[in-house]
Design an enzyme around this catalytic site. Structure first.
Site, PDB file in Angstrom:
ATOM      1  N   ASP A  80      16.244  24.901 -17.437  1.00  0.00           N
ATOM      2  CA  ASP A  80      15.006  24.446 -17.346  1.00  0.00           C
ATOM      3  C   ASP A  80      13.870  24.937 -17.907  1.00  0.00           C
ATOM      4  O   ASP A  80      12.788  24.271 -18.449  1.00  0.00           O
ATOM      5  CB  ASP A  80      14.717  23.988 -15.713  1.00  0.00           C
ATOM      6  CG  ASP A  80      15.502  22.931 -15.387  1.00  0.00           C
ATOM      7  OD1 ASP A  80      15.223  21.581 -15.410  1.00  0.00           O
ATOM      8  OD2 ASP A  80      16.691  23.075 -14.948  1.00  0.00           O
ATOM      9  N   GLY A  93      16.477  16.326 -15.576  1.00  0.00           N
ATOM     10  CA  GLY A  93      16.770  17.210 -16.667  1.00  0.00           C
ATOM     11  C   GLY A  93      15.768  17.554 -17.580  1.00  0.00           C
ATOM     12  O   GLY A  93      14.995  16.507 -18.072  1.00  0.00           O
ATOM     13  N   GLN A 116      23.880  16.224  -8.605  1.00  0.00           N
ATOM     14  CA  GLN A 116      23.932  15.799  -9.930  1.00  0.00           C
ATOM     15  C   GLN A 116      25.233  15.937 -10.482  1.00  0.00           C
ATOM     16  O   GLN A 116      25.702  15.437 -11.297  1.00  0.00           O
ATOM     17  CB  GLN A 116      23.095  16.777 -10.675  1.00  0.00           C
ATOM     18  CG  GLN A 116      21.452  16.311 -10.274  1.00  0.00           C
ATOM     19  CD  GLN A 116      20.950  17.428  -9.422  1.00  0.00           C
ATOM     20  OE1 GLN A 116      21.629  17.626  -8.532  1.00  0.00           O
ATOM     21  NE2 GLN A 116      19.452  17.336  -9.458  1.00  0.00           N
ATOM     22  N   ASN A 129      17.561  27.574 -14.017  1.00  0.00           N
ATOM     23  CA  ASN A 129      18.372  26.373 -13.904  1.00  0.00           C
ATOM     24  C   ASN A 129      18.522  25.914 -12.415  1.00  0.00           C
ATOM     25  O   ASN A 129      17.995  26.644 -11.633  1.00  0.00           O
ATOM     26  CB  ASN A 129      19.568  26.450 -14.745  1.00  0.00           C
ATOM     27  CG  ASN A 129      20.349  25.297 -14.934  1.00  0.00           C
ATOM     28  OD1 ASN A 129      19.691  24.347 -15.580  1.00  0.00           O
ATOM     29  ND2 ASN A 129      21.732  25.107 -14.502  1.00  0.00           N
ATOM     30  N   LYS A 130      19.299  24.905 -12.143  1.00  0.00           N
ATOM     31  CA  LYS A 130      19.402  24.122 -11.025  1.00  0.00           C
ATOM     32  C   LYS A 130      20.001  25.290  -9.971  1.00  0.00           C
ATOM     33  O   LYS A 130      20.867  26.193 -10.206  1.00  0.00           O
ATOM     34  CB  LYS A 130      20.506  23.257 -10.955  1.00  0.00           C
ATOM     35  CG  LYS A 130      20.799  22.430  -9.674  1.00  0.00           C
ATOM     36  CD  LYS A 130      19.550  21.884  -9.009  1.00  0.00           C
ATOM     37  CE  LYS A 130      18.963  21.122  -9.840  1.00  0.00           C
ATOM     38  NZ  LYS A 130      17.421  20.767  -9.376  1.00  0.00           N
TER      39      LYS A 130
HETATM   40  O1  MRU Z   1      16.624  18.679 -10.644  1.00  0.00           O
HETATM   41  P1  MRU Z   1      16.998  18.315 -12.016  1.00  0.00           P
HETATM   42  O2  MRU Z   1      18.433  17.459 -11.975  1.00  0.00           O
HETATM   43  O3  MRU Z   1      16.110  17.780 -13.105  1.00  0.00           O
HETATM   44  O4  MRU Z   1      17.708  19.583 -12.605  1.00  0.00           O
HETATM   45  C1  MRU Z   1      18.507  19.721 -13.816  1.00  0.00           C
HETATM   46  C2  MRU Z   1      19.057  21.061 -14.360  1.00  0.00           C
HETATM   47  O5  MRU Z   1      18.927  21.864 -13.716  1.00  0.00           O
HETATM   48  C3  MRU Z   1      19.610  20.876 -15.871  1.00  0.00           C
HETATM   49  O6  MRU Z   1      20.510  21.927 -15.877  1.00  0.00           O
HETATM   50  C4  MRU Z   1      18.670  21.427 -16.778  1.00  0.00           C
HETATM   51  O7  MRU Z   1      17.391  20.619 -16.755  1.00  0.00           O
HETATM   52  C5  MRU Z   1      19.157  21.352 -18.214  1.00  0.00           C
HETATM   53  S1  MRU Z   1      19.269  19.710 -18.571  1.00  0.00           S
HETATM   54  C6  MRU Z   1      19.783  19.777 -20.269  1.00  0.00           C
END
Ligand code: MRU
Length: 360
Positions: free
Chosen positions: A239, A53, A198, A249-250
């Site tokens: 991100d 995150g 996640q 984002n993801k």
């Molecule tokens: O690969 P991750 O689990 O770090 O990806 C996280 C995300 O894509 C979240 O949506 C993003 O970091 C926002 S967290 C407030």
């Protein structure tokens, strides 16, 4: 809801004088706190996603740099440790932002003062993140209230942008916590978020702990749920958001934005200002992390005996590609929910944010 350090993803242990994190690779099956006692442990925690995150990656790196300076406060080690932490993951801009914040706070200090100054900076970034995320909750709640229906508000989210991705409150989940606490009936469609799940492992766990009704759905079923009118809005995190409002984002977020547009459903992105990359003109310039194909080809879970087990999903010799993020064009984003208010996802909208913060 977040009055104690129980519900937080990272805390300072005054006894060991070390940071403790929840090892998120074990959730939802085990809640285990672990100490970070070396720069290598900090880098490992970020790259293996014990912490993940964007905001939490940044906060963890800030404490990692402070730890490194407590062992060697030289400028060489400051540069070396920053480079090691920065190399852990490429997409979440909070990582660079937090390292720059700590670096700027100690660069002009005598070596003897650097470690304590860096720790103080890391502690204040943690406190700011908690306050900013609560403000995101309040600003996002205004939008949810404007959608309010007589019956339950059905909100879809993707990945985990809750308190496990920040320190407390979260970003995308913060307005949901505020709405639930205010007595508004909400239900959350939790997109599983393959390949690391996640949604299933972290978001559903968080919401269940908070008593917020939620249902886990496959990533691929989300478009149909929207078409059937069972979704009132979509809220996700970010991100890295570019200066023109493009949102990274993801992976899978872009598909949800397209489906939301086709079904005329509001698509919101919640993020702190620290996730905006002002040096990035558009989403095309955002580095997309590519992770190991094993994350796609196999999966980890609990077997009938209650033991963690990794099993192969794919046949032998199968190959996979594993981009961890995607980019949603600003044109598909209904609003950017920040600690400074809600803004249009556009260059003009982000300029208004900057004006609101006095940054220009
Ligand atoms: O690969 P991750 O689990 O770090 O990806 C996280 C995300 O894509 C979240 O949506 C993003 O970091 C926002 S967290 C407030």
């Amino acid at each position: 809801m977040f009055s104690t350090d129980e519900l937080c993803s990272l805390r300072w242990d005054p006894v060991s004088q070390q940071v403790e994190i929840i090892d998120q690779t074990l959730l939802p099956h085990a809640l285990r706190w672990c100490h970070l006692d070396s720069l290598a442990a900090y880098c490992h925690a970020i790259s293996t996603m014990q912490v993940r995150g964007a905001p939490l990656i940044g906060i963890t790196a800030a404490f990692g740099l402070a730890h490194a300076l407590s062992e060697d406060a030289s400028s060489e080690n400051l540069a070396r440790a920053s480079a090691s932490l920065l190399a852990t993951r490429p997409t979440a801009v909070n990582l660079r932002w937090a390292l720059d914040q700590v670096g700027a706070a100690v660069l002009h200090l005598e070596s003897a003062e650097r470690a304590s100054a860096a720790l103080a900076k890391a502690q204040s970034l943690r406190a700011e993140d908690i306050a900013n995320c609560e403000r995101i909750g309040i600003n996002g709640f205004q939008l949810l209230r404007s959608l309010k229906k007589d019956s339950c508000l059905n909100i879809m989210t993707h990945c985990n942008a809750g308190w496990l991705a920040t320190v407390q409150w979260g970003t995308a989940l913060a307005p949901i916590y505020k709405a639930h606490a205010s007595g508004i009936a909400v239900h959350v469609w939790v997109s599983e978020t393959r390949p690391r799940n996640q949604g299933t492992n972290l978001t559903a766990w968080e919401l269940q702990r908070a008593g917020v009704p939620c249902t886990i759905v496959t990533d691929n079923s989300c478009g149909q749920l929207m078409r059937e009118g069972r979704v009132d809005c979509v809220i996700v995190g970010s991100d890295r958001t570019a200066a023109n409002g493009d949102v990274c984002n993801k992976v899978g977020t872009y598909l949800k934005a397209l489906a939301a547009r086709a079904s005329r459903i509001p698509f919101y992105v919640a993020l702190p200002e620290s996730t905006i990359d002002w040096s990035c003109a558009s989403g095309e310039q955002i580095p997309i992390e590519e992770r190991d194909e094993s994350e796609v080809l196999s999966i980890t879970g609990l077997d009938a005996a209650g033991d963690f087990r990794e099993v192969n999903l794919a046949g032998a010799h199968s190959r996979a590609l594993n981009p961890a993020f995607d980019v949603t064009p600003a044109t598909l984003v209904g609003a950017l929910i920040t600690e400074h208010g809600n803004f249009e996802a556009s260059e003009q909208g982000l300029q208004r944010l900057r004006t609101a913060t006095g940054a220009c």
